[in-house]
Design a protein around this motif. Structure first.
Motif, PDB file in Angstrom:
ATOM      1  N   SER A   1       0.826  -1.204   0.000  1.00 24.24           N
ATOM      2  CA  SER A   1       0.000   0.000   0.000  1.00 24.24           C
ATOM      3  C   SER A   1       0.861   1.256   0.000  1.00 24.24           C
ATOM      4  CB  SER A   1      -0.933  -0.001   1.210  1.00 24.24           C
ATOM      5  OG  SER A   1      -0.161  -0.033   2.394  1.00 24.24           O
ATOM      6  N   CYS A   2       2.172   1.088   0.042  1.00 24.91           N
ATOM      7  CA  CYS A   2       3.090   2.223   0.017  1.00 24.91           C
ATOM      8  C   CYS A   2       3.140   2.846  -1.376  1.00 24.91           C
ATOM      9  CB  CYS A   2       4.498   1.775   0.403  1.00 24.91           C
ATOM     10  SG  CYS A   2       4.609   1.089   2.065  1.00 24.91           S
ATOM     11  N   GLU A   3       3.545   4.092  -1.422  1.00 20.43           N
ATOM     12  CA  GLU A   3       3.734   4.767  -2.704  1.00 20.43           C
ATOM     13  C   GLU A   3       4.952   4.180  -3.413  1.00 20.43           C
ATOM     14  OE1 GLU A   3       2.972   9.346  -2.464  1.00 20.43           O
ATOM     15  OE2 GLU A   3       4.019   8.662  -0.663  1.00 20.43           O
ATOM     16  N   ILE A   4       4.896   4.172  -4.728  1.00 14.76           N
ATOM     17  CA  ILE A   4       6.057   3.776  -5.524  1.00 14.76           C
ATOM     18  C   ILE A   4       6.589   5.036  -6.188  1.00 14.76           C
ATOM     19  CG2 ILE A   4       6.859   2.487  -7.529  1.00 14.76           C
ATOM     20  CD1 ILE A   4       4.919   0.297  -6.781  1.00 14.76           C
ATOM     21  N   GLY A   5       7.848   5.313  -5.947  1.00 14.14           N
ATOM     22  CA  GLY A   5       8.487   6.465  -6.559  1.00 14.14           C
ATOM     23  C   GLY A   5       9.066   6.086  -7.901  1.00 14.14           C
ATOM     24  N   LEU A   6       8.825   6.917  -8.899  1.00  7.64           N
ATOM     25  CA  LEU A   6       9.381   6.711 -10.233  1.00  7.64           C
ATOM     26  C   LEU A   6      10.419   7.798 -10.465  1.00  7.64           C
ATOM     27  CD1 LEU A   6       7.593   5.556 -13.308  1.00  7.64           C
ATOM     28  CD2 LEU A   6       8.945   7.606 -13.527  1.00  7.64           C
ATOM     29  N   TYR A   7      11.649   7.373 -10.650  1.00  9.44           N
ATOM     30  CA  TYR A   7      12.765   8.290 -10.831  1.00  9.44           C
ATOM     31  C   TYR A   7      13.158   8.317 -12.300  1.00  9.44           C
ATOM     32  CZ  TYR A   7      13.260   7.867  -5.761  1.00  9.44           C
ATOM     33  OH  TYR A   7      13.032   7.878  -4.412  1.00  9.44           O
ATOM     34  N   VAL A   8      13.228   9.504 -12.875  1.00  6.79           N
ATOM     35  CA  VAL A   8      13.680   9.679 -14.256  1.00  6.79           C
ATOM     36  C   VAL A   8      15.011  10.416 -14.196  1.00  6.79           C
ATOM     37  CG1 VAL A   8      13.160  10.732 -16.492  1.00  6.79           C
ATOM     38  CG2 VAL A   8      11.315   9.753 -15.122  1.00  6.79           C
ATOM     39  N   GLN A   9      16.039   9.807 -14.795  1.00  8.40           N
ATOM     40  CA  GLN A   9      17.397  10.360 -14.751  1.00  8.40           C
ATOM     41  C   GLN A   9      17.810  10.628 -13.301  1.00  8.40           C
ATOM     42  OE1 GLN A   9      18.038   9.360 -17.690  1.00  8.40           O
ATOM     43  NE2 GLN A   9      18.993  11.154 -18.607  1.00  8.40           N
ATOM     44  N   ASP A  10      17.444   9.716 -12.407  1.00  2.00           N
ATOM     45  CA  ASP A  10      17.811   9.730 -10.987  1.00  2.00           C
ATOM     46  C   ASP A  10      17.162  10.863 -10.181  1.00  2.00           C
ATOM     47  OD1 ASP A  10      18.964   7.934  -9.327  1.00  2.00           O
ATOM     48  OD2 ASP A  10      20.890   8.941  -9.216  1.00  2.00           O
ATOM     49  N   ARG A  11      16.063  11.433 -10.694  1.00  2.00           N
ATOM     50  CA  ARG A  11      15.303  12.434  -9.950  1.00  2.00           C
ATOM     51  C   ARG A  11      13.877  11.932  -9.779  1.00  2.00           C
ATOM     52  NH1 ARG A  11      16.915  18.407 -12.112  1.00  2.00           N
ATOM     53  NH2 ARG A  11      19.068  18.297 -11.441  1.00  2.00           N
ATOM     54  N   LEU A  12      13.346  12.098  -8.579  1.00  2.97           N
ATOM     55  CA  LEU A  12      11.976  11.667  -8.313  1.00  2.97           C
ATOM     56  C   LEU A  12      11.023  12.471  -9.197  1.00  2.97           C
ATOM     57  CD1 LEU A  12      10.060   9.895  -6.643  1.00  2.97           C
ATOM     58  CD2 LEU A  12       9.981  11.742  -4.966  1.00  2.97           C
ATOM     59  N   ALA A  13      10.331  11.779 -10.102  1.00  2.00           N
ATOM     60  CA  ALA A  13       9.444  12.446 -11.057  1.00  2.00           C
ATOM     61  C   ALA A  13       7.973  12.219 -10.734  1.00  2.00           C
ATOM     62  CB  ALA A  13       9.740  11.961 -12.466  1.00  2.00           C
ATOM     63  N   ALA A  14       7.652  11.121 -10.024  1.00  2.00           N
ATOM     64  CA  ALA A  14       6.245  10.836  -9.706  1.00  2.00           C
ATOM     65  C   ALA A  14       6.168   9.880  -8.526  1.00  2.00           C
ATOM     66  CB  ALA A  14       5.539  10.228 -10.909  1.00  2.00           C
ATOM     67  N   ARG A  15       5.034   9.949  -7.831  1.00  4.15           N
ATOM     68  CA  ARG A  15       4.693   9.005  -6.753  1.00  4.15           C
ATOM     69  C   ARG A  15       3.381   8.368  -7.156  1.00  4.15           C
ATOM     70  NH1 ARG A  15       6.475  10.329  -1.152  1.00  4.15           N
ATOM     71  NH2 ARG A  15       8.288  11.662  -1.367  1.00  4.15           N
ATOM     72  N   LEU A  16       3.359   7.053  -7.207  1.00  2.00           N
ATOM     73  CA  LEU A  16       2.167   6.346  -7.669  1.00  2.00           C
ATOM     74  C   LEU A  16       1.565   5.484  -6.565  1.00  2.00           C
ATOM     75  CD1 LEU A  16       3.531   5.188 -11.118  1.00  2.00           C
ATOM     76  CD2 LEU A  16       1.798   6.916 -10.728  1.00  2.00           C
ATOM     77  N   TYR A  17       0.272   5.657  -6.322  1.00  6.47           N
ATOM     78  CA  TYR A  17      -0.497   4.757  -5.466  1.00  6.47           C
ATOM     79  C   TYR A  17      -1.127   3.697  -6.347  1.00  6.47           C
ATOM     80  CZ  TYR A  17      -0.215   8.004  -1.515  1.00  6.47           C
ATOM     81  OH  TYR A  17       0.232   8.793  -0.502  1.00  6.47           O
TER      82      TYR A  17
END
Length: 128
Positions: free
Chosen positions: A48-64
């Motif tokens: 149930s935790c958020e998944i962080g999506l990193y683009v070019q090593d920068r946090l770009a989105a948090r997905l539930y």
């Protein structure tokens, strides 16, 4: 009075449309980016935790669960990494360092879904 306003309005809209800048779709350089769409399906990752999506090593989105995100990215190689982010039990202190390289061409659209196994989170190609 109404009859006079409609023709004047039509003429002014037509003149504005003629002077507006535009880029036809078939001109070179009209699509100078590719699109990456990432979806987190409800049953694919069992946290149930958020998944962080990193683009070019920068946090770009948090997905539930059930959310998706899309990015316009430049053509070429892009590094993408996924990780669990959040507070409390979601903050394990460990970070996933496995990165995936996505190579895009201009005008290309790719869709992925997030999956997990014992090695961690990863992207799976999905149909559009």
């Amino acid at each position: 009075m109404r009859r006079l306003l409609l023709p004047l309005l039509a003429v002014s809209l037509h003149a504005a449309a003629e002077n507006a800048p535009y880029a036809p779709v078939n001109t070179p350089g009209a699509f100078d980016y590719g699109v990456v769409m990432v979806t987190r399906d409800r049953l694919e990752v069992s946290t149930s935790c958020e998944i962080g999506l990193y683009v070019q090593d920068r946090l770009a989105a948090r997905l539930y669960q059930g959310q998706s995100v899309s990015f316009n990215l430049p053509p070429g190689e892009t590094l993408i990494r996924l990780g669990i982010v959040g507070q409390g039990a979601c903050n394990s202190g460990f970070e996933q360092y496995n990165q995936e390289t996505i190579t895009l061409r201009a005008g290309e659209i790719r869709k992925y879904r997030i999956a997990a196994n014992t090695a961690g989170l990863y992207l799976v190609p999905a149909s559009l």
